[in-house]
Design an enzyme around this catalytic site. Structure first.
Site, short mmCIF file in Angstrom:
data_model
loop_
_atom_site.label_atom_id
_atom_site.label_comp_id
_atom_site.label_asym_id
_atom_site.label_seq_id
_atom_site.Cartn_x
_atom_site.Cartn_y
_atom_site.Cartn_z
N HIS A 200 -0.22 -4.61 32.78
CA HIS A 200 -0.44 -6.01 33.16
C HIS A 200 0.72 -6.92 32.80
CE1 HIS A 200 -1.68 -8.10 29.31
NE2 HIS A 200 -1.70 -6.85 28.92
N CYS A 323 -2.36 -12.51 21.87
CA CYS A 323 -3.27 -11.70 21.05
C CYS A 323 -3.67 -12.41 19.77
CB CYS A 323 -2.61 -10.36 20.71
SG CYS A 323 -2.06 -9.44 22.15
#
Length: 396
Positions: A200, A323
């Site tokens: 991705h 993240c």
């Protein structure tokens, strides 16, 4: 909307989507099944493995499919650690600004008795081969250093580091999640033993990645179950995602030179514009950085406020790794390059995509300039800086 957070994730390409659709609608068999319908899926899986291997200059048998970069990082590091332990070697070399998929795995290994040396990345965000040479010991089993940093975009000399590791007989792993599809990868020429990537980040689907392991490096199984992926990664293979990843990587590699040249030009235009904002600085080396990465710190503001106000202006950006976007702590990457806490809190990462235009860049420059000015006018901390009650970190 201007999407400037391509380091977090990218829009799926039409090539990836088109490659996936037949394996969701027509050829949806389980590749472990022996009948012809399942074997059609098996054939597609192996075809994609060969195509991805070709993009990395690897052998198809060296490619293992994973759920993404984090799993690949974990499996690579746990493999090298286990191989080292069998030879009485329990020392690992890495850097202070790796992705948390690496750092957290290293922390887990430390609790199991391994020693970890984290190299200084200096104010430039770069590691030298000489540092690696000095850090390697007789009991070193692994060097793991990312190809390109996910926050500040600095590109490490992986071929030279790999050559040091090869000479010393130490396994070399690189997290290439940000590099794959954007920078050339040749695992043989760059002396890479283990490499992680995630689809991705180069216009493929989410939830699929690759672990390259050089022949002769026997992977540790961290997901047990069936015999998929030569028994090294259990779970029915996600054929549609694999096909999308292969198509996206091939397309990215085919257009790499053109995209790098264009994005580098846009990057330099953006850096020049943001440099006009007083008391701000670019993070990381100016030249050795990803084509589309721009990361700035601005004194006197909070990154979260900056992002929210940019969002109101229709600009998608980040203050660091997606993240860790829910964390209130300053970026460990910026702390590693020597930014003080109060400045690291005011960071902005803009990662450009191939569809971006010069007009988009100019709009970003104007929006960031306006928002930084607005936030500073509201900030008591900034008033203290202006009035000389606190010292400035950056020069005007």
């Amino acid at each position: 909307m201007i999407y400037a957070d391509n380091a977090a994730t990218t829009k799926m390409s039409r090539a990836a989507i088109n490659a996936m659709l037949p394996y969701m609608e027509q050829y949806y068999g389980n590749p472990s099944s022996l009948y012809a319908f399942g074997q059609q899926a098996r054939e597609a899986l192996e075809n994609a493995r060969s195509r991805i291997a070709a993009c990395l200059h690897a052998d198809p048998r060296e490619i293992t499919f994973t759920s993404g970069g984090s799993e690949a990082d974990n499996q690579a590091i746990m493999t090298a650690a286990a191989l080292g332990a069998r030879r009485g070697k329990r020392h690992i070399v890495s850097t202070a600004f790796e992705h948390h998929a690496v750092l957290h795995t290293l922390e887990k290994l430390k609790k199991q008795g391994y020693e970890v040396t984290l190299l200084d990345v200096h104010s430039t965000g770069l590691v030298t081969p000489e540092q690696v040479t000095e850090a390697i010991r007789e009991d070193t089993c692994l060097v793991t250093i990312m190809y390109a940093n996910n926050e500040i975009g600095t590109i490490q000399p992986v071929a030279e580091i790999g050559a040091v590791c090869r000479e010393k007989g130490v396994l070399f792993h690189t997290d290439a999640v940000q590099a794959a599809g954007h920078l050339p990868i040749d695992v043989k020429a760059q002396n890479i033993d283990l490499l992680s990537l995630s689809a991705h980040k180069f216009h493929g689907p989410k939830g699929i990645g690759v672990l390259y392991a050089k022949r002769g490096v026997a992977l540790e199984t961290i997901i047990s179950g069936g015999a998929q992926e030569r028994g090294k990664r259990a779970g029915t293979e996600n054929i549609p995602a694999v096909m999308g990843m292969a198509a996206a990587l091939e397309e990215a590699c085919a257009n790499m030179d053109e995209h790098r040249a264009r994005l580098t030009g846009l990057r330099e235009r953006l850096i020049h514009g943001l440099e006009q904002i007083p008391y701000g600085e670019l993070n990381g080396d100016r030249e050795r950085r990803l084509p589309g990465n721009v990361n700035f710190c601005f004194e006197g503001i909070e990154g979260e406020s900056l992002l929210l106000l940019l969002d109101e202006r229709g600009i998608c950006a980040s203050s660091g790794s997606a993240c860790t976007s829910g964390s209130l702590d300053p970026s460990h990457v910026l702390l590693a390059i020597g930014r003080p806490h109060e400045v690291a809190h005011g960071s902005l990462r803009l990662s450009l995509g191939e569809e971006m235009t010069e007009a988009d860049v100019d709009e970003i420059i104007q929006a960031v300039t306006d928002v930084v000015t607005r936030l500073r006018n509201m900030s008591p901390f900034w008033r203290d800086l202006v009035n000389g009650k606190r010292p400035h970190v950056f020069a005007e």
